[in-house]
Scaffold this motif. Structure first.
Motif, PDB file in Angstrom:
ATOM      1  N   SER A 256       0.825  -1.198   0.000  1.00 17.05           N
ATOM      2  CA  SER A 256       0.000   0.000   0.000  1.00 17.05           C
ATOM      3  C   SER A 256       0.858   1.247   0.000  1.00 17.05           C
ATOM      4  CB  SER A 256      -0.914   0.001   1.222  1.00 17.05           C
ATOM      5  OG  SER A 256      -1.762  -1.135   1.221  1.00 17.05           O
ATOM      6  N   ALA A 257       0.260   2.340  -0.476  1.00 11.64           N
ATOM      7  CA  ALA A 257       0.950   3.638  -0.390  1.00 11.64           C
ATOM      8  C   ALA A 257       1.247   3.936   1.062  1.00 11.64           C
ATOM      9  CB  ALA A 257       0.066   4.719  -1.002  1.00 11.64           C
ATOM     10  N   ARG A 258       2.457   4.404   1.347  1.00 14.90           N
ATOM     11  CA  ARG A 258       2.856   4.610   2.747  1.00 14.90           C
ATOM     12  C   ARG A 258       3.916   5.693   2.836  1.00 14.90           C
ATOM     13  NH1 ARG A 258       5.038   0.333   0.341  1.00 14.90           N
ATOM     14  NH2 ARG A 258       7.186  -0.323   0.753  1.00 14.90           N
ATOM     15  N   SER A 259       4.081   6.209   4.023  1.00 11.20           N
ATOM     16  CA  SER A 259       4.997   7.302   4.263  1.00 11.20           C
ATOM     17  C   SER A 259       6.348   6.807   4.731  1.00 11.20           C
ATOM     18  CB  SER A 259       4.396   8.234   5.322  1.00 11.20           C
ATOM     19  OG  SER A 259       5.346   9.172   5.758  1.00 11.20           O
ATOM     20  N   PRO A 260       7.437   7.488   4.349  1.00 15.58           N
ATOM     21  CA  PRO A 260       8.748   7.174   4.916  1.00 15.58           C
ATOM     22  C   PRO A 260       8.741   7.364   6.417  1.00 15.58           C
ATOM     23  CG  PRO A 260       8.975   8.520   2.961  1.00 15.58           C
ATOM     24  CD  PRO A 260       7.528   8.492   3.288  1.00 15.58           C
TER      25      PRO A 260
END
Length: 260
Positions: A256-260
Protein backbone atom coordinates in the motif's frame (compact mmCIF):
# COMPACT_ATOMS: atom_id res chain seq x y z
CA UNK A 1 29.07 11.89 -9.65
CA UNK A 2 25.55 11.41 -8.35
CA UNK A 3 24.40 10.62 -4.86
CA UNK A 4 20.95 9.21 -4.01
CA UNK A 5 18.22 10.94 -2.10
CA UNK A 6 16.87 8.03 -0.08
CA UNK A 7 13.23 7.53 0.82
CA UNK A 8 13.73 5.32 3.91
CA UNK A 9 10.43 3.44 4.17
CA UNK A 10 10.19 2.77 0.46
CA UNK A 11 13.18 0.47 0.47
CA UNK A 12 12.97 -0.33 -3.22
CA UNK A 13 12.76 3.29 -4.23
CA UNK A 14 15.92 5.34 -4.53
CA UNK A 15 15.48 8.67 -6.29
CA UNK A 16 18.69 9.89 -7.88
CA UNK A 17 19.83 13.47 -7.71
CA UNK A 18 23.06 15.38 -8.36
CA UNK A 19 25.80 15.35 -5.75
CA UNK A 20 25.53 18.41 -3.49
CA UNK A 21 26.83 19.64 -0.17
CA UNK A 22 25.22 17.47 2.48
CA UNK A 23 27.78 17.53 5.27
CA UNK A 24 25.78 19.07 8.09
CA UNK A 25 22.60 18.09 9.88
CA UNK A 26 19.47 20.11 9.12
CA UNK A 27 18.96 23.35 10.98
CA UNK A 28 15.71 24.52 12.51
CA UNK A 29 14.31 21.35 14.05
CA UNK A 30 13.18 19.56 10.89
CA UNK A 31 14.60 16.21 12.01
CA UNK A 32 12.24 14.02 10.02
CA UNK A 33 13.34 10.97 8.05
CA UNK A 34 13.97 12.86 4.81
CA UNK A 35 16.08 15.62 6.38
CA UNK A 36 17.98 13.16 8.55
CA UNK A 37 18.94 10.82 5.72
CA UNK A 38 19.45 13.68 3.25
CA UNK A 39 20.90 16.46 5.45
CA UNK A 40 21.46 19.98 4.21
CA UNK A 41 24.29 22.34 4.97
CA UNK A 42 23.46 25.27 7.25
CA UNK A 43 21.65 28.05 5.36
CA UNK A 44 23.58 31.18 4.40
CA UNK A 45 23.02 33.93 6.93
CA UNK A 46 21.81 37.46 6.33
CA UNK A 47 18.62 39.39 5.69
CA UNK A 48 16.25 38.56 2.85
CA UNK A 49 17.40 40.37 -0.32
CA UNK A 50 15.16 43.03 -1.81
CA UNK A 51 14.46 44.31 -5.29
CA UNK A 52 15.21 47.94 -6.24
CA UNK A 53 11.62 48.89 -5.39
CA UNK A 54 11.96 47.46 -1.87
CA UNK A 55 9.99 44.27 -2.36
CA UNK A 56 11.42 40.97 -1.11
CA UNK A 57 13.29 39.08 -3.81
CA UNK A 58 12.15 35.44 -3.84
CA UNK A 59 14.49 34.33 -6.63
CA UNK A 60 17.08 31.65 -6.00
CA UNK A 61 17.72 27.92 -6.06
CA UNK A 62 15.84 26.15 -3.26
CA UNK A 63 15.59 22.63 -1.88
CA UNK A 64 12.98 21.27 0.54
CA UNK A 65 14.22 21.32 4.14
CA UNK A 66 11.55 18.89 5.39
CA UNK A 67 9.36 16.16 3.90
CA UNK A 68 5.93 17.56 4.73
CA UNK A 69 5.00 18.17 1.08
CA UNK A 70 6.49 14.87 -0.06
CA UNK A 71 5.93 12.04 2.38
CA UNK A 72 2.67 12.89 4.18
CA UNK A 73 0.95 16.28 4.19
CA UNK A 74 -0.51 15.55 7.63
CA UNK A 75 2.99 16.13 9.07
CA UNK A 76 2.64 19.80 8.14
CA UNK A 77 -0.65 20.32 9.99
CA UNK A 78 -0.86 22.40 13.17
CA UNK A 79 -0.45 20.25 16.26
CA UNK A 80 -3.56 18.30 17.13
CA UNK A 81 -5.23 18.57 13.72
CA UNK A 82 -5.99 15.73 11.32
CA UNK A 83 -6.67 15.61 7.60
CA UNK A 84 -10.45 16.09 7.07
CA UNK A 85 -10.93 13.34 4.49
CA UNK A 86 -14.38 12.50 3.24
CA UNK A 87 -15.23 8.77 3.46
CA UNK A 88 -15.11 8.45 -0.34
CA UNK A 89 -11.63 10.01 -0.46
CA UNK A 90 -10.43 7.86 2.44
CA UNK A 91 -11.50 4.78 0.49
CA UNK A 92 -9.45 5.93 -2.51
CA UNK A 93 -6.41 6.59 -0.33
CA UNK A 94 -6.62 3.18 1.36
CA UNK A 95 -6.77 1.38 -1.99
CA UNK A 96 -3.70 3.07 -3.48
CA UNK A 97 -0.48 1.13 -4.06
CA UNK A 98 3.03 2.59 -3.98
CA UNK A 99 3.81 1.35 -7.48
CA UNK A 100 0.99 3.49 -8.88
CA UNK A 101 2.22 6.79 -7.43
CA UNK A 102 2.41 9.18 -10.42
CA UNK A 103 5.50 10.89 -8.98
CA UNK A 104 7.27 7.53 -8.74
CA UNK A 105 6.43 7.01 -12.41
CA UNK A 106 8.10 10.25 -13.53
CA UNK A 107 4.93 12.31 -13.82
CA UNK A 108 4.53 15.88 -12.50
CA UNK A 109 4.19 16.26 -8.73
CA UNK A 110 1.30 18.72 -8.86
CA UNK A 111 0.58 21.26 -6.12
CA UNK A 112 1.60 21.46 -3.33
CA UNK A 113 3.67 18.28 -3.58
CA UNK A 114 7.40 18.59 -4.18
CA UNK A 115 10.10 16.15 -5.23
CA UNK A 116 13.28 16.09 -3.10
CA UNK A 117 15.23 17.96 -5.76
CA UNK A 118 16.24 21.61 -6.15
CA UNK A 119 13.89 24.06 -7.83
CA UNK A 120 14.47 27.63 -8.94
CA UNK A 121 12.26 30.70 -8.56
CA UNK A 122 12.66 33.20 -11.41
CA UNK A 123 10.95 36.59 -11.21
CA UNK A 124 10.02 38.87 -14.12
CA UNK A 125 7.80 41.98 -14.13
CA UNK A 126 4.80 39.95 -15.35
CA UNK A 127 5.48 36.35 -14.27
CA UNK A 128 7.11 34.20 -11.63
CA UNK A 129 8.40 30.82 -12.78
CA UNK A 130 9.14 27.72 -10.70
CA UNK A 131 11.67 25.55 -12.57
CA UNK A 132 11.91 22.00 -11.24
CA UNK A 133 14.99 19.83 -11.63
CA UNK A 134 13.24 16.59 -10.74
CA UNK A 135 11.13 14.15 -12.71
CA UNK A 136 10.46 15.78 -16.10
CA UNK A 137 12.14 19.19 -15.75
CA UNK A 138 8.65 20.61 -15.38
CA UNK A 139 7.76 24.18 -14.56
CA UNK A 140 5.00 26.37 -13.17
CA UNK A 141 4.15 29.84 -14.43
CA UNK A 142 2.47 32.28 -12.08
CA UNK A 143 0.82 35.28 -13.70
CA UNK A 144 1.62 38.46 -11.78
CA UNK A 145 -0.14 40.92 -14.10
CA UNK A 146 -3.51 40.95 -12.35
CA UNK A 147 -5.35 38.69 -14.77
CA UNK A 148 -8.19 36.51 -13.42
CA UNK A 149 -8.44 32.76 -13.67
CA UNK A 150 -10.16 31.56 -16.84
CA UNK A 151 -13.84 30.82 -16.40
CA UNK A 152 -13.42 27.20 -17.50
CA UNK A 153 -9.73 26.21 -17.31
CA UNK A 154 -8.53 23.02 -18.94
CA UNK A 155 -7.49 20.65 -16.11
CA UNK A 156 -3.70 20.32 -15.86
CA UNK A 157 -1.10 18.93 -13.44
CA UNK A 158 -0.09 22.36 -12.11
CA UNK A 159 -3.32 24.25 -12.73
CA UNK A 160 -3.68 27.96 -13.53
CA UNK A 161 -1.80 30.18 -11.08
CA UNK A 162 -2.13 33.89 -10.39
CA UNK A 163 0.04 35.74 -7.89
CA UNK A 164 0.09 38.89 -5.82
CA UNK A 165 2.10 40.37 -3.00
CA UNK A 166 0.71 41.08 0.42
CA UNK A 167 3.50 43.09 1.99
CA UNK A 168 6.49 40.76 2.19
CA UNK A 169 4.41 37.66 1.43
CA UNK A 170 4.07 36.15 -2.03
CA UNK A 171 0.55 34.72 -2.47
CA UNK A 172 -0.18 32.22 -5.26
CA UNK A 173 -3.77 31.24 -6.04
CA UNK A 174 -4.26 28.15 -8.22
CA UNK A 175 -7.29 26.40 -9.74
CA UNK A 176 -7.87 24.23 -12.80
CA UNK A 177 -6.16 21.03 -11.63
CA UNK A 178 -6.64 17.56 -13.00
CA UNK A 179 -7.26 14.78 -10.46
CA UNK A 180 -4.28 12.61 -11.43
CA UNK A 181 -1.49 13.54 -9.00
CA UNK A 182 -1.24 12.45 -5.37
CA UNK A 183 -0.55 14.92 -2.58
CA UNK A 184 2.12 12.65 -1.05
CA UNK A 185 3.59 9.15 -0.77
CA UNK A 186 0.67 7.94 1.36
CA UNK A 187 -1.77 8.73 -1.44
CA UNK A 188 -3.93 11.60 -0.22
CA UNK A 189 -6.24 12.24 -3.19
CA UNK A 190 -8.02 15.28 -4.59
CA UNK A 191 -10.58 16.15 -7.25
CA UNK A 192 -10.77 18.72 -10.02
CA UNK A 193 -12.44 21.03 -7.49
CA UNK A 194 -9.07 21.56 -5.82
CA UNK A 195 -8.14 25.17 -5.06
CA UNK A 196 -4.80 25.98 -3.40
CA UNK A 197 -3.49 29.21 -1.92
CA UNK A 198 0.25 29.24 -1.22
CA UNK A 199 1.90 31.90 0.92
CA UNK A 200 5.68 32.22 0.73
CA UNK A 201 7.79 34.23 3.17
CA UNK A 202 11.54 34.67 2.75
CA UNK A 203 12.46 34.88 6.40
CA UNK A 204 16.16 35.45 5.73
CA UNK A 205 18.73 35.11 2.97
CA UNK A 206 18.78 31.33 3.23
CA UNK A 207 15.30 30.29 4.38
CA UNK A 208 11.89 30.23 2.74
CA UNK A 209 8.67 29.22 4.49
CA UNK A 210 5.54 28.01 2.72
CA UNK A 211 2.01 27.91 4.09
CA UNK A 212 -0.52 26.32 1.75
CA UNK A 213 -4.28 26.14 2.19
CA UNK A 214 -5.96 23.21 0.45
CA UNK A 215 -9.64 23.59 -0.39
CA UNK A 216 -11.27 20.66 -2.18
CA UNK A 217 -14.92 20.06 -1.30
CA UNK A 218 -14.89 16.98 -3.51
CA UNK A 219 -12.46 15.11 -1.25
CA UNK A 220 -12.30 16.98 2.09
CA UNK A 221 -14.93 18.19 4.52
CA UNK A 222 -13.28 21.58 5.00
CA UNK A 223 -10.20 23.55 3.90
CA UNK A 224 -6.99 22.83 5.81
CA UNK A 225 -3.52 24.36 5.95
CA UNK A 226 -0.06 22.77 5.98
CA UNK A 227 3.35 24.38 6.37
CA UNK A 228 6.77 23.54 4.95
CA UNK A 229 10.23 25.06 4.69
CA UNK A 230 12.92 25.36 2.05
CA UNK A 231 16.65 26.05 2.02
CA UNK A 232 18.66 28.22 -0.35
CA UNK A 233 21.48 26.54 -2.31
CA UNK A 234 23.52 29.67 -3.10
CA UNK A 235 26.37 28.15 -5.12
CA UNK A 236 24.47 25.57 -7.12
CA UNK A 237 22.54 25.27 -10.37
CA UNK A 238 19.80 23.10 -11.78
CA UNK A 239 21.29 20.04 -13.45
CA UNK A 240 19.95 17.74 -16.11
CA UNK A 241 17.86 14.92 -14.71
CA UNK A 242 15.77 12.59 -16.85
CA UNK A 243 13.55 10.35 -14.78
CA UNK A 244 11.84 8.67 -17.72
CA UNK A 245 15.05 7.59 -19.45
CA UNK A 246 16.08 4.78 -17.12
CA UNK A 247 13.37 4.52 -14.46
CA UNK A 248 13.64 1.16 -12.72
CA UNK A 249 12.06 1.76 -9.31
CA UNK A 250 8.28 1.70 -9.68
CA UNK A 251 8.09 -1.95 -10.73
CA UNK A 252 9.87 -2.94 -7.50
CA UNK A 253 7.51 -1.06 -5.18
CA UNK A 254 5.15 -3.34 -3.30
CA UNK A 255 2.30 -2.85 -0.88
CA UNK A 256 0.00 0.00 0.00
CA UNK A 257 0.95 3.64 -0.39
CA UNK A 258 2.86 4.61 2.75
CA UNK A 259 5.00 7.30 4.26
CA UNK A 260 8.75 7.17 4.92
Amino acid sequence: MRLPFIVPALSAMCVWAPSRAVSQAPVGGNFNSFATVNPLAAPPEGPAPRLPDGRVDFSGLWRPADDFLMADISRGLPKGQTIPLKPSAAKIKQARLSKDDPEANCLPAGVPRLAPFPWRIVETPTHIFFLFEGNIHSYRQIFMDGRPHPADPDPTWYGHSTGRREGDILVIDTVGFNDKFWFDFVGHPHTEQLHTIERYTRNSLGTLSEVVTIDDPGAYTRPFTVTSSHRLLPNDELLEYVCQENEKDAKHLTGSARSP
